[in-house]
Design a protein around this motif. Structure first.
Motif, short mmCIF file in Angstrom:
data_model
loop_
_atom_site.label_atom_id
_atom_site.label_comp_id
_atom_site.label_asym_id
_atom_site.label_seq_id
_atom_site.Cartn_x
_atom_site.Cartn_y
_atom_site.Cartn_z
N ARG A 29 44.07 30.38 48.32
CA ARG A 29 43.54 30.95 47.07
C ARG A 29 42.77 32.22 47.32
O ARG A 29 42.27 32.45 48.40
CB ARG A 29 42.67 29.94 46.35
CG ARG A 29 41.48 29.46 47.13
CD ARG A 29 40.63 28.39 46.42
NE ARG A 29 41.41 27.38 45.78
CZ ARG A 29 41.21 26.99 44.50
NH1 ARG A 29 40.23 27.48 43.81
NH2 ARG A 29 41.97 26.08 43.98
N ARG A 31 39.54 33.83 45.58
CA ARG A 31 38.47 33.58 44.62
C ARG A 31 38.20 34.88 43.86
O ARG A 31 37.97 35.92 44.46
CB ARG A 31 37.21 33.11 45.34
CG ARG A 31 36.09 32.90 44.39
CD ARG A 31 35.38 31.59 44.40
NE ARG A 31 36.01 30.36 44.72
CZ ARG A 31 36.45 29.48 43.80
NH1 ARG A 31 36.39 29.76 42.54
NH2 ARG A 31 36.95 28.34 44.19
N GLU A 34 33.15 33.05 40.19
CA GLU A 34 32.54 31.79 40.64
C GLU A 34 33.32 30.59 40.11
O GLU A 34 33.39 29.54 40.74
CB GLU A 34 31.09 31.72 40.13
CG GLU A 34 30.37 30.46 40.54
CD GLU A 34 28.97 30.40 39.97
OE1 GLU A 34 28.52 29.29 39.67
OE2 GLU A 34 28.32 31.45 39.82
N ALA A 37 39.90 30.96 40.59
CA ALA A 37 40.57 31.64 41.70
C ALA A 37 42.05 31.76 41.38
O ALA A 37 42.61 30.98 40.61
CB ALA A 37 40.38 30.86 42.99
N HIS A 39 45.72 31.17 42.62
CA HIS A 39 46.36 30.28 43.59
C HIS A 39 47.73 29.85 43.09
O HIS A 39 48.09 30.12 41.94
CB HIS A 39 45.49 29.05 43.86
CG HIS A 39 45.16 28.28 42.62
ND1 HIS A 39 46.02 27.40 42.04
CD2 HIS A 39 44.06 28.29 41.85
CE1 HIS A 39 45.46 26.88 40.96
NE2 HIS A 39 44.26 27.42 40.83
#
Length: 190
Positions: A29, A31, A34, A37, A39
């Motif tokens: 992934r 990011r 926060e 992400a 992926h």
């Protein structure tokens, strides 16, 4: 071992393998914020639903994602929500694909992937709203700001999943058929 027991062992093994693949795909992934992400794990969750059907596919997607959460140090609550949401995505995809007795055609594969992916986007956004508003007590203006930020990334993940799941299914399912394993996952009607 009789044929029925052998089929059960294969099904359990398929769930375990797909759960492991989902977990590994979750680890790959980038990011972006926060909360979110980029992926490929959602595509593998959809693939689980396409290959294994709703129940087994949902279990594999939910377990693999929950194992990732455990490894990643997320809370038990987050792990349970992930299990439910990722499992639901694969369950919806597998249900709409109609993979119980035969492999879905390309159109069903794509449509079920679209609906499954957007099921997850909805559940992820709902979870984010509830967690930020009611658990963390953030002001609504801040919550909407976060949701506006993560929504496009969630749509990008959905788009990647919608493209990758049917392609992977188209590549893997013929191999399962050739090996005679497709009928273990999707037994013919009696």
């Amino acid at each position: 071992m009789n044929k029925n027991n052998s089929a059960k062992v294969y099904k359990i093994a398929f769930v375990g393998v797909m759960a492991a693949i989902v977990c590994v795909a979750s680890m790959i992934r980038i990011r972006l914020t926060e909360d979110v992400a980029f992926h490929i794990a959602n595509g593998v969750c959809l693939l689980s639903g396409l290959l294994l059907g709703p129940a087994m596919g949902g279990l594999a997607a939910g377990l693999g994602s929950a194992i990732y959460d455990v490894i990643g140090g997320y809370s038990v609550g987050e792990m349970i929500i992930t299990f439910i949401n990722k499992g639901a995505m694969a369950w919806v995809c597998g249900t709409l694909a109609g993979t119980k007795h035969k492999a879905p055609d390309a159109k069903r594969t794509i449509v079920s992937s679209i609906v499954g992916a957007f099921t997850y986007v909805f559940l992820f956004m709902l979870k984010t709203f509830i967690a930020k508003t009611f658990i963390l007590g953030m002001p609504l203006k801040a919550v909407w700001g976060i949701m506006i930020t993560i929504f496009p990334i969630s749509l990008l993940n959905a788009a990647v999943a919608i493209v990758t799941a049917p392609i992977l299914f188209g590549a893997i399912n013929p191999a399962l058929s050739k090996l005679g394993l497709e009928q273990i996952v999707r037994p013919k009607k009696d």
